[in-house]
Design a protein around this motif. Structure first.
Motif, PDB file in Angstrom:
ATOM      1  N   ASN A  98       0.834  -1.209   0.000  1.00  0.00           N
ATOM      2  CA  ASN A  98       0.000   0.000   0.000  1.00  0.00           C
ATOM      3  C   ASN A  98       0.869   1.260   0.000  1.00  0.00           C
ATOM      4  O   ASN A  98       0.530   2.260  -0.646  1.00  0.00           O
ATOM      5  CB  ASN A  98      -0.936   0.013   1.208  1.00  0.00           C
ATOM      6  N   LYS A 101       1.957   1.858  -3.456  1.00  0.00           N
ATOM      7  CA  LYS A 101       0.861   2.362  -4.294  1.00  0.00           C
ATOM      8  C   LYS A 101       0.490   3.796  -3.944  1.00  0.00           C
ATOM      9  O   LYS A 101       0.036   4.555  -4.803  1.00  0.00           O
ATOM     10  CB  LYS A 101      -0.392   1.474  -4.116  1.00  0.00           C
ATOM     11  N   TYR A 102       0.666   4.121  -2.660  1.00  0.00           N
ATOM     12  CA  TYR A 102       0.274   5.447  -2.175  1.00  0.00           C
ATOM     13  C   TYR A 102       1.462   6.148  -1.518  1.00  0.00           C
ATOM     14  O   TYR A 102       1.484   6.333  -0.292  1.00  0.00           O
ATOM     15  CB  TYR A 102      -0.876   5.328  -1.168  1.00  0.00           C
ATOM     16  N   LYS A 106       2.677  11.771  -3.036  1.00  0.00           N
ATOM     17  CA  LYS A 106       1.545  11.899  -3.968  1.00  0.00           C
ATOM     18  C   LYS A 106       0.187  11.754  -3.279  1.00  0.00           C
ATOM     19  O   LYS A 106      -0.800  12.321  -3.736  1.00  0.00           O
ATOM     20  CB  LYS A 106       1.643  10.816  -5.055  1.00  0.00           C
ATOM     21  N   ALA A 107       0.145  10.978  -2.228  1.00  0.00           N
ATOM     22  CA  ALA A 107      -1.153  10.610  -1.660  1.00  0.00           C
ATOM     23  C   ALA A 107      -1.566  11.445  -0.454  1.00  0.00           C
ATOM     24  O   ALA A 107      -2.744  11.437  -0.074  1.00  0.00           O
ATOM     25  CB  ALA A 107      -1.128   9.133  -1.265  1.00  0.00           C
ATOM     26  N   SER A 110      -4.933  13.303  -0.080  1.00  0.00           N
ATOM     27  CA  SER A 110      -5.739  13.012  -1.266  1.00  0.00           C
ATOM     28  C   SER A 110      -6.570  11.758  -1.027  1.00  0.00           C
ATOM     29  O   SER A 110      -6.121  10.809  -0.388  1.00  0.00           O
ATOM     30  CB  SER A 110      -4.825  12.777  -2.475  1.00  0.00           C
ATOM     31  N   ARG A 111      -7.783  11.740  -1.552  1.00  0.00           N
ATOM     32  CA  ARG A 111      -8.601  10.536  -1.457  1.00  0.00           C
ATOM     33  C   ARG A 111      -8.659   9.811  -2.791  1.00  0.00           C
ATOM     34  O   ARG A 111      -9.455   8.899  -2.965  1.00  0.00           O
ATOM     35  CB  ARG A 111      -9.998  10.877  -0.948  1.00  0.00           C
ATOM     36  N   LYS A 113      -7.839   7.281  -5.789  1.00  0.00           N
ATOM     37  CA  LYS A 113      -7.340   5.912  -5.884  1.00  0.00           C
ATOM     38  C   LYS A 113      -5.948   5.958  -6.500  1.00  0.00           C
ATOM     39  O   LYS A 113      -5.631   6.884  -7.268  1.00  0.00           O
ATOM     40  CB  LYS A 113      -8.281   5.068  -6.757  1.00  0.00           C
ATOM     41  N   TYR A 114      -5.120   4.956  -6.178  1.00  0.00           N
ATOM     42  CA  TYR A 114      -3.721   4.991  -6.629  1.00  0.00           C
ATOM     43  C   TYR A 114      -3.612   5.110  -8.145  1.00  0.00           C
ATOM     44  O   TYR A 114      -2.659   5.696  -8.659  1.00  0.00           O
ATOM     45  CB  TYR A 114      -2.946   3.778  -6.129  1.00  0.00           C
ATOM     46  N   LEU A 117      -3.624   8.816  -9.001  1.00  0.00           N
ATOM     47  CA  LEU A 117      -2.628   9.740  -8.449  1.00  0.00           C
ATOM     48  C   LEU A 117      -1.699  10.232  -9.566  1.00  0.00           C
ATOM     49  O   LEU A 117      -1.267   9.446 -10.401  1.00  0.00           O
ATOM     50  CB  LEU A 117      -1.799   9.061  -7.365  1.00  0.00           C
TER      51      LEU A 117
END
Ligand SMILES: [Mg+2]
Length: 118
Positions: A98, A101-102, A106-107, A110-111, A113-114, A117
């Motif tokens: 995870n 992916k996040y 970048k994440a 932010s909500r 999805k990967y 992004l």
């Protein structure tokens, strides 16, 4: 022995004392976990966000929350035992995935999805 392993041993002893292993196919356990998740979801039915946020502060509702969370954990432990999954190792590995992916850069905040992004 981890706390999860100790709890699993206790759960398997509970199951075996009742001769329930015969009913615990992987499919039945997965179905049962999802039914328990439905019972958790039911605690939110027809409630506003405010009423849901207040559930832990109400003794009866808090007990129901605890019970359904426990039911879910117990079925998850049975699934892991049936499938030979080391849950702690699997969860740690998934947290790493995870994180890839996040990435924080970048994440954060932010909500998305990967896959969305930038
Ligand atoms: Mg339940």
């Amino acid at each position: 022995m981890s706390a999860l392993q100790a709890l699993t041993s206790e759960l398997l002893a509970f199951r075996d004392a009742r001769d329930w292993r015969q009913f615990h196919s992987l499919r039945n356990l997965i179905v049962s976990l999802n039914l328990e998740a439905g019972e958790l979801l039911e605690l939110t039915q027809w409630k506003t966000d405010q009423e849901i946020d207040a559930l832990p502060g109400d003794a009866l509702a808090a007990e129901a929350l605890r019970d359904e969370c426990a039911d879910i954990l117990l079925y998850l432990l049975l699934i892991a035992d049936n499938a030979g999954i080391d849950l702690l190792a699997a969860a740690q590995a998934k947290l790493l995935k995870n994180g890839e992916k996040y990435p924080v850069a970048k994440a954060r905040g932010s909500r998305a999805k990967y896959t969305e992004l930038g």
